[in-house]
Design an enzyme around this catalytic site. Structure first.
Site, short mmCIF file in Angstrom:
data_model
loop_
_atom_site.label_atom_id
_atom_site.label_comp_id
_atom_site.label_asym_id
_atom_site.label_seq_id
_atom_site.Cartn_x
_atom_site.Cartn_y
_atom_site.Cartn_z
N HIS A 141 0.91 -1.23 -0.03
CA HIS A 141 -0.11 0.07 -0.09
C HIS A 141 0.88 1.11 0.20
O HIS A 141 0.49 2.24 -0.72
CB HIS A 141 -0.92 0.04 1.25
CG HIS A 141 -2.17 -0.65 1.16
ND1 HIS A 141 -3.04 -1.05 0.29
CD2 HIS A 141 -2.80 -1.58 2.36
CE1 HIS A 141 -3.81 -1.78 0.32
NE2 HIS A 141 -3.67 -2.18 1.78
N ARG A 180 -10.69 1.09 -17.23
CA ARG A 180 -10.76 -0.44 -16.36
C ARG A 180 -11.90 -0.45 -15.60
O ARG A 180 -11.86 -0.27 -14.62
CB ARG A 180 -9.48 -0.70 -15.47
CG ARG A 180 -8.08 -0.83 -16.41
CD ARG A 180 -7.03 -1.16 -15.39
NE ARG A 180 -5.73 -1.62 -15.91
CZ ARG A 180 -4.43 -1.04 -16.21
NH1 ARG A 180 -4.62 0.15 -15.92
NH2 ARG A 180 -3.56 -1.89 -16.81
N ARG A 216 -13.29 -0.63 -21.57
CA ARG A 216 -12.98 -2.18 -21.47
C ARG A 216 -14.00 -2.81 -20.57
O ARG A 216 -14.56 -2.56 -19.57
CB ARG A 216 -11.73 -2.38 -20.99
CG ARG A 216 -11.25 -3.85 -20.88
CD ARG A 216 -9.98 -4.09 -20.63
NE ARG A 216 -9.54 -3.99 -19.05
CZ ARG A 216 -8.31 -4.42 -18.47
NH1 ARG A 216 -7.39 -4.47 -19.34
NH2 ARG A 216 -8.36 -3.97 -17.34
N GLU A 223 -3.38 -9.58 -25.93
CA GLU A 223 -2.63 -9.53 -24.59
C GLU A 223 -2.48 -11.23 -24.47
O GLU A 223 -1.84 -11.68 -23.52
CB GLU A 223 -3.25 -9.09 -23.39
CG GLU A 223 -4.89 -9.35 -23.11
CD GLU A 223 -5.37 -8.64 -22.01
OE1 GLU A 223 -4.53 -8.00 -21.00
OE2 GLU A 223 -6.67 -8.47 -21.91
N ASN A 269 1.05 -6.18 -20.44
CA ASN A 269 1.32 -6.54 -19.05
C ASN A 269 1.05 -8.09 -19.08
O ASN A 269 1.91 -8.82 -18.68
CB ASN A 269 0.35 -5.82 -17.99
CG ASN A 269 0.51 -4.26 -18.03
OD1 ASN A 269 1.48 -4.08 -18.70
ND2 ASN A 269 -0.40 -3.70 -17.43
N ASP A 270 -0.18 -8.44 -19.69
CA ASP A 270 -0.39 -10.02 -19.76
C ASP A 270 0.37 -10.43 -20.77
O ASP A 270 0.79 -11.50 -20.80
CB ASP A 270 -2.02 -10.04 -19.97
CG ASP A 270 -2.64 -9.89 -18.66
OD1 ASP A 270 -2.31 -10.57 -17.68
OD2 ASP A 270 -3.60 -9.26 -18.71
N ARG A 314 2.90 -12.16 -13.56
CA ARG A 314 3.48 -11.13 -13.45
C ARG A 314 3.38 -10.75 -12.10
O ARG A 314 3.93 -9.46 -11.80
CB ARG A 314 2.38 -10.25 -14.29
CG ARG A 314 0.87 -10.26 -13.91
CD ARG A 314 -0.11 -9.57 -14.83
NE ARG A 314 -0.39 -8.35 -14.61
CZ ARG A 314 -1.30 -7.57 -15.15
NH1 ARG A 314 -2.10 -8.08 -16.32
NH2 ARG A 314 -1.99 -6.37 -14.78
N CYS A 338 -1.97 -0.40 -24.53
CA CYS A 338 -2.28 0.35 -23.40
C CYS A 338 -1.69 -0.34 -22.07
O CYS A 338 -2.01 -0.02 -20.88
CB CYS A 338 -3.98 0.27 -23.03
SG CYS A 338 -4.92 -1.36 -23.31
C1 PEP Z 1 -2.48 -5.52 -19.89
O1 PEP Z 1 -2.57 -6.50 -19.65
O2 PEP Z 1 -1.31 -4.98 -20.50
C2 PEP Z 1 -3.62 -4.53 -19.49
C3 PEP Z 1 -3.37 -3.35 -19.81
O3 PEP Z 1 -4.46 -4.84 -18.76
P1 PEP Z 1 -4.70 -5.40 -17.06
O4 PEP Z 1 -3.09 -4.72 -16.69
O5 PEP Z 1 -5.68 -4.52 -16.48
O6 PEP Z 1 -4.59 -6.66 -17.26
MG MG Z 2 -4.48 -7.38 -19.12
#
Ligand code: PEP
Ligand code: MG
Length: 571
Positions: free
Chosen positions: A185, A292, A328, A427, A450-451, A461, A498
């Site tokens: 946090h 999101r 989304r 992703e 990210n995914d 991750r 994104c």
């Molecule tokens: C991603 O996966 O890159 C993404 C933008 O979505 P989230 O981080 O919400 O999974």
């Molecule tokens: Mg994602």
């Protein structure tokens, strides 16, 4: 010099203010049966007082992260699992209310500590925080938190979520604590408040008494106690440099993101709430590239109704004044849980029943959301985006649902915006590989690195032990990104990004050179990414991309990108 964990970027120099937890130790005390009702009365009064304190803190909190944490704590005070356990410790075991609070909150927190899910484990800190607050109230002590009379660096063993949420940015130059990780946090809130922070920096709380000069570097994760005069000069120069960069970016953030040869790249914002829109616009966002929506579903006991969702989407759309807003659909599962949806526990939640997969199986959730988005689409330029697409069949099923909603609206004469684009997040590697074919079924792609990185590299991750393998600049991930840009081009649709890589200043030239035309980034990064775009020509961007695509390792790529103009703030 202490090496800790870099938690929130920036350099700070100043006197330490050591925040020691107040003595709220309580011993095991039993009460007489005749006192039970009186103790329950004290408990109820303490809960009401704690809720009022948290509500006051929440009202004063400037940023949404602090509001969310405090809101979650207020909800927990209402959670029968917690308050019921305290009450039965008083009634059945005849414990004093202080001891009952201590025992029940510790038991509850220990149970959460033992769970796999990192997000839920973080909630243990909230439960302990609530326990401490209740005991303070019961002992008649004031609310916690530092009362600083001059700008200082707050030093502590640990900070509770509510202590961090209540820190005053104008007095707190930085934070250095013994415990914590990048996802705790304190780290999240420090980033949201823009306060430099180093966590996991033991033994800073015992090594730097109040008043000692200390310097922290929240980018490298170092803390220096009592630095030499030469080191102080270096820190001051770094702080001055940061101030100059801030001032430069503040002066240019509303300029459009166009390359030197006048190609427009849309630099937009990732948001979690409609309330983020003014902040996004204040940072120069040219749109919202990722809303999101799962945050609208969190910290409550039932899903938001169509009407509530409509209001949120309408607020975001009208707030953006006709600029695009990519909404989304619900992306839940993986590391994000919503208790009332009763998602089953899974061995591999990131590979499981999440996001669009779950929504297609529970169409009532998706239908409600799509109806709310379409109704709101009259207020601006809405685009719909489906997360976690692996196959074209999923896209078809999702589009069928969209068609069902618009047909129904046509029949009833319910108004909705014309030309609402429908796109997908890319992703999952299968979607990237199949981009050419998927591009025929959608209006746009937005790459979620990210995914995409987690699935390409087979690294969870959230798992720190394998974090060194998690790199969105790995050539394998970049090749997939190139495939997506190509697939979009072949179908005449746009491709953006994104995921966090979009906001990495090192990557701007590379991503533009690969053919992406939209970069959606976390709000504070917008001015810098726009500045980078303005420093490029398409020719240099393509050269950067060509050179990078010939490289074999993320290390080599990073080193090369560090030598380009994007690494120097466009210079
Ligand atoms: C991603 O996966 O890159 C993404 C933008 O979505 P989230 O981080 O919400 O999974
Ligand atoms: Mg994602």
């Amino acid at each position: 010099m202490i090496q800790g964990v870099a938690a929130s970027p920036g350099v700070a120099l100043g006197p330490a203010y050591v925040l020691r937890p107040a003595d709220i130790s309580v011993g095991e005390t039993r009460i007489d049966p005749s006192q039970v009702e009186n103790e329950i009365g004290r408990l109820e009064a303490a809960i009401a007082e704690a809720a009022a304190q948290l509500e006051a803190l929440r009202k004063a909190a400037g940023e949404k992260e602090a509001g969310e944490i405090l809101g979650a704590q207020i909800l927990m005070l209402d959670d029968p699992g917690l308050t019921g356990a305290i009450e039965s410790a008083v009634r059945d075991e005849r414990f004093s209310v202080e001891w009952a609070v201590q025992k029940a909150t510790e038991q509850y927190a220990a149970m959460l500590d033992g769970l796999e899910d990192e997000y839920i484990r973080e909630r243990a800190a909230d439960v302990r925080d609530i326990g401490r607050r209740l005991i303070r109230v019961l002992k008649g002590l004031g609310a916690s938190g530092p009362s600083l009379d001059k700008p200082s660096i707050v030093v502590a063993q640990d900070l509770t979520p509510s202590e961090t949420a209540s820190l005053d940015e104008s007095m707190v130059l930085g934070i250095a604590i013994d415990r914590g990780s990048t996802t705790c946090h304190t780290a999240i809130l420090a980033r949201a408040k823009g306060i430099p922070a180093v966590v996991g920096a033991a033994p800073v709380s015992s090594g730097a008494p109040t008043g000692t000069t200390i310097a922290i570097d929240g980018t490298s994760g170092t803390v220096e106690i009592d630095p030499s005069p030469e080191a102080i000069d270096r820190y001051m120069a770094a702080i001055e440099g940061e101030k100059r960069e801030k001032a430069r970016l503040a002066a240019t953030k509303f300029l459009p993101a166009r390359t030197l040869d006048d190609v427009g790249i849309e630099v937009s914002a990732n948001i979690g709430f409609p309330g983020d829109v003014p902040v996004a616009r204040g940072n120069g966002a040219e749109g919202v590239g990722l809303f999101r929506t799962e945050f609208l579903f969190m910290n409550r006991n039932s899903p938001p109704s169509e009407e509530e969702q409509y209001e949120s989407y309408a607020e975001a759309l009208s707030g953006m004044g006709g600029r695009p807003v990519v909404i989304r659909t619900l992306d839940i599962g993986g590391d994000k849980d919503i208790p009332y949806l009763n998602l089953p526990a899974e061995m591999n939640p990131f590979l499981g029943w999440r996001a669009l997969r779950m929504c297609l199986d529970r169409p009532e959730i998706l239908r409600t959301q799509l109806r709310a988005i379409y109704r709101a689409s009259v207020h601006g330029k809405a685009k719909i985006m489906f997360p976690m697409v692996a196959t074209i069949e999923e896209v078809r099923a999702a589009r069928d649902m969209v068609a069902e909603v618009t047909r129904e609206f046509d029949r009833l004469g319910t108004p909705y915006g014309s030309g609402v684009e429908v796109g997908i997040m890319v992703e999952i590697p299968s979607a990237a590989v199949m981009a050419r074919s998927l591009g025929g079924a959608v209006d746009f792609f937005s790459i979620g690195t990210n995914d995409l990185t987690q699935y390409t590299m087979a690294v969870d991750r959230t798992n720190e032990r394998v974090a060194r393998l998690y790199d969105a600049l790995h050539p394998s991930v970049l090749r997939l990104i190139a495939l997506v840009a190509e697939g979009a081009g072949a179908n005449g649709i746009w491709a953006g990004m994104c995921g966090e890589l979009a906001g990495d200043p090192l990557a701007t030239g590379l991503l533009v050179g690969l053919g992406l035309t939209e970069l959606s980034v976390s709000m504070p990064l917008i001015p810098r990414v726009k500045e980078n775009v303005r420093s490029l020509t398409m020719k240099t961007a393509r050269e950067i991309a060509d050179r990078v695509m010939a490289m074999d390792t993320a290390g080599e790529i990073r080193e090369y990108l560090s030598s380009t103009s994007c690494a120097r703030g466009g210079k």
